[in-house]
Design a protein around this motif. Structure first.
Motif, PDB file in Angstrom:
ATOM      1  N   ILE A 179      29.473 -42.709 -45.759  1.00 30.74           N
ATOM      2  CA  ILE A 179      28.467 -42.220 -44.820  1.00 30.74           C
ATOM      3  C   ILE A 179      28.107 -43.255 -43.764  1.00 30.74           C
ATOM      4  CG2 ILE A 179      27.474 -40.701 -46.571  1.00 30.74           C
ATOM      5  CD1 ILE A 179      25.099 -42.669 -46.715  1.00 30.74           C
ATOM      6  N   ASP A 180      28.611 -44.471 -43.891  1.00 31.89           N
ATOM      7  CA  ASP A 180      28.263 -45.529 -42.950  1.00 31.89           C
ATOM      8  C   ASP A 180      28.918 -45.277 -41.587  1.00 31.89           C
ATOM      9  OD1 ASP A 180      26.765 -46.753 -44.859  1.00 31.89           O
ATOM     10  OD2 ASP A 180      28.260 -48.262 -45.379  1.00 31.89           O
ATOM     11  N   LEU A 181      28.112 -45.343 -40.542  1.00 30.42           N
ATOM     12  CA  LEU A 181      28.608 -45.211 -39.179  1.00 30.42           C
ATOM     13  C   LEU A 181      28.224 -46.470 -38.398  1.00 30.42           C
ATOM     14  CD1 LEU A 181      27.499 -41.528 -38.414  1.00 30.42           C
ATOM     15  CD2 LEU A 181      29.791 -42.311 -39.025  1.00 30.42           C
ATOM     16  N   LYS A 182      29.095 -46.895 -37.516  1.00 27.93           N
ATOM     17  CA  LYS A 182      28.809 -48.079 -36.712  1.00 27.93           C
ATOM     18  C   LYS A 182      27.681 -47.782 -35.742  1.00 27.93           C
ATOM     19  CE  LYS A 182      30.940 -51.502 -33.673  1.00 27.93           C
ATOM     20  NZ  LYS A 182      32.186 -51.927 -32.980  1.00 27.93           N
ATOM     21  N   GLN A 183      26.619 -48.574 -35.808  1.00 28.88           N
ATOM     22  CA  GLN A 183      25.456 -48.355 -34.967  1.00 28.88           C
ATOM     23  C   GLN A 183      25.713 -48.797 -33.527  1.00 28.88           C
ATOM     24  OE1 GLN A 183      22.423 -46.727 -36.188  1.00 28.88           O
ATOM     25  NE2 GLN A 183      24.155 -46.273 -37.534  1.00 28.88           N
ATOM     26  N   SER A 237      27.100 -40.225 -29.758  1.00 32.20           N
ATOM     27  CA  SER A 237      27.044 -41.688 -29.814  1.00 32.20           C
ATOM     28  C   SER A 237      27.861 -42.245 -30.970  1.00 32.20           C
ATOM     29  CB  SER A 237      25.594 -42.147 -29.946  1.00 32.20           C
ATOM     30  OG  SER A 237      25.013 -41.625 -31.128  1.00 32.20           O
ATOM     31  N   GLY A 238      28.180 -41.395 -31.956  1.00 30.97           N
ATOM     32  CA  GLY A 238      29.010 -41.808 -33.079  1.00 30.97           C
ATOM     33  C   GLY A 238      28.271 -42.537 -34.186  1.00 30.97           C
ATOM     34  N   ASP A 239      26.933 -42.578 -34.132  1.00 31.52           N
ATOM     35  CA  ASP A 239      26.202 -43.342 -35.150  1.00 31.52           C
ATOM     36  C   ASP A 239      25.115 -42.559 -35.886  1.00 31.52           C
ATOM     37  OD1 ASP A 239      24.340 -43.098 -33.153  1.00 31.52           O
ATOM     38  OD2 ASP A 239      24.344 -45.202 -32.577  1.00 31.52           O
ATOM     39  N   THR A 240      25.083 -41.247 -35.682  1.00 31.22           N
ATOM     40  CA  THR A 240      24.047 -40.422 -36.307  1.00 31.22           C
ATOM     41  C   THR A 240      24.645 -39.104 -36.782  1.00 31.22           C
ATOM     42  OG1 THR A 240      22.400 -41.359 -34.794  1.00 31.22           O
ATOM     43  CG2 THR A 240      21.780 -39.364 -35.975  1.00 31.22           C
ATOM     44  N   TYR A 241      24.206 -38.628 -37.954  1.00 32.76           N
ATOM     45  CA  TYR A 241      24.645 -37.324 -38.456  1.00 32.76           C
ATOM     46  C   TYR A 241      23.675 -36.249 -37.983  1.00 32.76           C
ATOM     47  CZ  TYR A 241      27.990 -39.602 -41.573  1.00 32.76           C
ATOM     48  OH  TYR A 241      29.032 -40.341 -42.074  1.00 32.76           O
ATOM     49  N   LEU A 266      18.264 -37.083 -27.056  1.00 33.18           N
ATOM     50  CA  LEU A 266      17.272 -37.945 -27.709  1.00 33.18           C
ATOM     51  C   LEU A 266      17.876 -39.290 -28.102  1.00 33.18           C
ATOM     52  CD1 LEU A 266      15.312 -35.492 -30.036  1.00 33.18           C
ATOM     53  CD2 LEU A 266      14.273 -37.078 -28.409  1.00 33.18           C
ATOM     54  N   ILE A 267      19.041 -39.241 -28.716  1.00 28.70           N
ATOM     55  CA  ILE A 267      19.702 -40.465 -29.184  1.00 28.70           C
ATOM     56  C   ILE A 267      20.008 -41.386 -28.004  1.00 28.70           C
ATOM     57  CG2 ILE A 267      21.772 -41.382 -30.287  1.00 28.70           C
ATOM     58  CD1 ILE A 267      21.821 -38.768 -31.959  1.00 28.70           C
ATOM     59  N   ASN A 268      20.548 -40.816 -26.948  1.00 26.99           N
ATOM     60  CA  ASN A 268      20.896 -41.642 -25.790  1.00 26.99           C
ATOM     61  C   ASN A 268      19.652 -42.163 -25.065  1.00 26.99           C
ATOM     62  OD1 ASN A 268      23.723 -41.388 -26.065  1.00 26.99           O
ATOM     63  ND2 ASN A 268      23.695 -39.388 -25.072  1.00 26.99           N
ATOM     64  N   ALA A 269      18.591 -41.350 -25.039  1.00 24.63           N
ATOM     65  CA  ALA A 269      17.376 -41.734 -24.336  1.00 24.63           C
ATOM     66  C   ALA A 269      16.660 -42.889 -25.027  1.00 24.63           C
ATOM     67  CB  ALA A 269      16.441 -40.536 -24.207  1.00 24.63           C
ATOM     68  N   TYR A 270      16.750 -42.953 -26.348  1.00 22.22           N
ATOM     69  CA  TYR A 270      16.019 -43.967 -27.107  1.00 22.22           C
ATOM     70  C   TYR A 270      16.883 -45.166 -27.525  1.00 22.22           C
ATOM     71  CZ  TYR A 270      11.687 -41.322 -27.521  1.00 22.22           C
ATOM     72  OH  TYR A 270      10.506 -40.678 -27.250  1.00 22.22           O
ATOM     73  N   LYS A 271      18.143 -45.128 -27.141  1.00 23.59           N
ATOM     74  CA  LYS A 271      19.044 -46.224 -27.547  1.00 23.59           C
ATOM     75  C   LYS A 271      18.706 -47.492 -26.804  1.00 23.59           C
ATOM     76  CE  LYS A 271      23.303 -45.680 -26.367  1.00 23.59           C
ATOM     77  NZ  LYS A 271      24.676 -45.142 -26.377  1.00 23.59           N
TER      78      LYS A 271
END
Length: 211
Positions: free
Chosen positions: A54-58, A147-151, A205-210
């Motif tokens: 389940i690990d994804l590169k942050q 983004s490749g880092d969130t499910y 959301l993910i891109n806005a808060y990254k």
């Protein structure tokens, strides 16, 4: 002559028994030659591999995204931009301690309410369990964010999407609600548009808060 024949038979039997004994001894020796702990090490490797599945590169720091706040996670303009709509198509309906609902008028002139809220689990282990259970269940749609880092885990019945990142104990929940006030039922294309909009909001959301 008869005595010699018996002696020959006995010799053959003894040789046969000796050969079997050596074969069994060789098999036993080969089995015992495996180092102690070899099988245990293999099992541990498999478990470790499953744990890391389940690990994804942050790709960034999302502390603010998963933090409690009294403010909405997105403004009207941001939500409109996420969906590719005009600002006048989005209206903020409510904000209860940071849990916000927006009324969105789609291009086909049907209205859907979208909600963005923080689920206050406060436990990374629960988030990890949610990811693992979703990946194992073929009936549940689990995608990886752009983004490749969130499910992104979709509820199979209610249709809401959870943003699950194993580095944080609180997921973001994106809900949707269609009020059928005039008896009009959504077409399959409209249902798909509503579904895809939840993913657009999630990725925005993910891109806005990254950070």
């Amino acid at each position: 002559m008869m005595k010699t024949k018996h002696i020959s038979t006995i010799v053959l039997v003894v040789l046969s028994l000796t050969s079997c004994g050596n074969s069994e001894k060789k098999e036993k020796t080969d089995s015992e030659a495996v180092p102690v702990g070899m099988h245990e090490a293999k099992t541990e490797t498999v478990k470790a591999s499953e744990q890391n599945d389940i690990d994804l590169k942050q790709r960034g720091d999302y502390t603010q995204l998963y933090a409690e706040s009294e403010d909405c996670k997105l403004t009207i303009s941001q939500l409109a931009k996420a969906l590719g709509y005009n600002d006048n198509q989005v209206e903020e309906q409510s904000n209860y301690q940071g849990s916000c609902w927006y009324k969105v008028t789609h291009p086909d002139n049907f209205t859907v309410n979208y909600g963005i809220s923080l689920e206050k689990w406060g436990d990374k282990a629960i988030v990890e369990d949610q990811i693992k259970s979703g990946l194992k269940n073929d009936l549940i749609d689990v995608q990886v964010s752009e983004s490749g880092d969130t499910y992104l885990k979709r509820h199979p019945v209610q249709g809401f999407v959870l943003l699950l990142n194993s580095n944080y104990g609180n997921p973001i929940k994106i809900s949707n609600s269609y009020l059928n006030t005039n008896g009009h039922k959504l077409t399959e294309a409209q249902k798909e548009e509503r579904k895809q909009n939840t993913y657009k909001i999630a990725n925005y959301l993910i891109n806005a808060y990254k950070n």
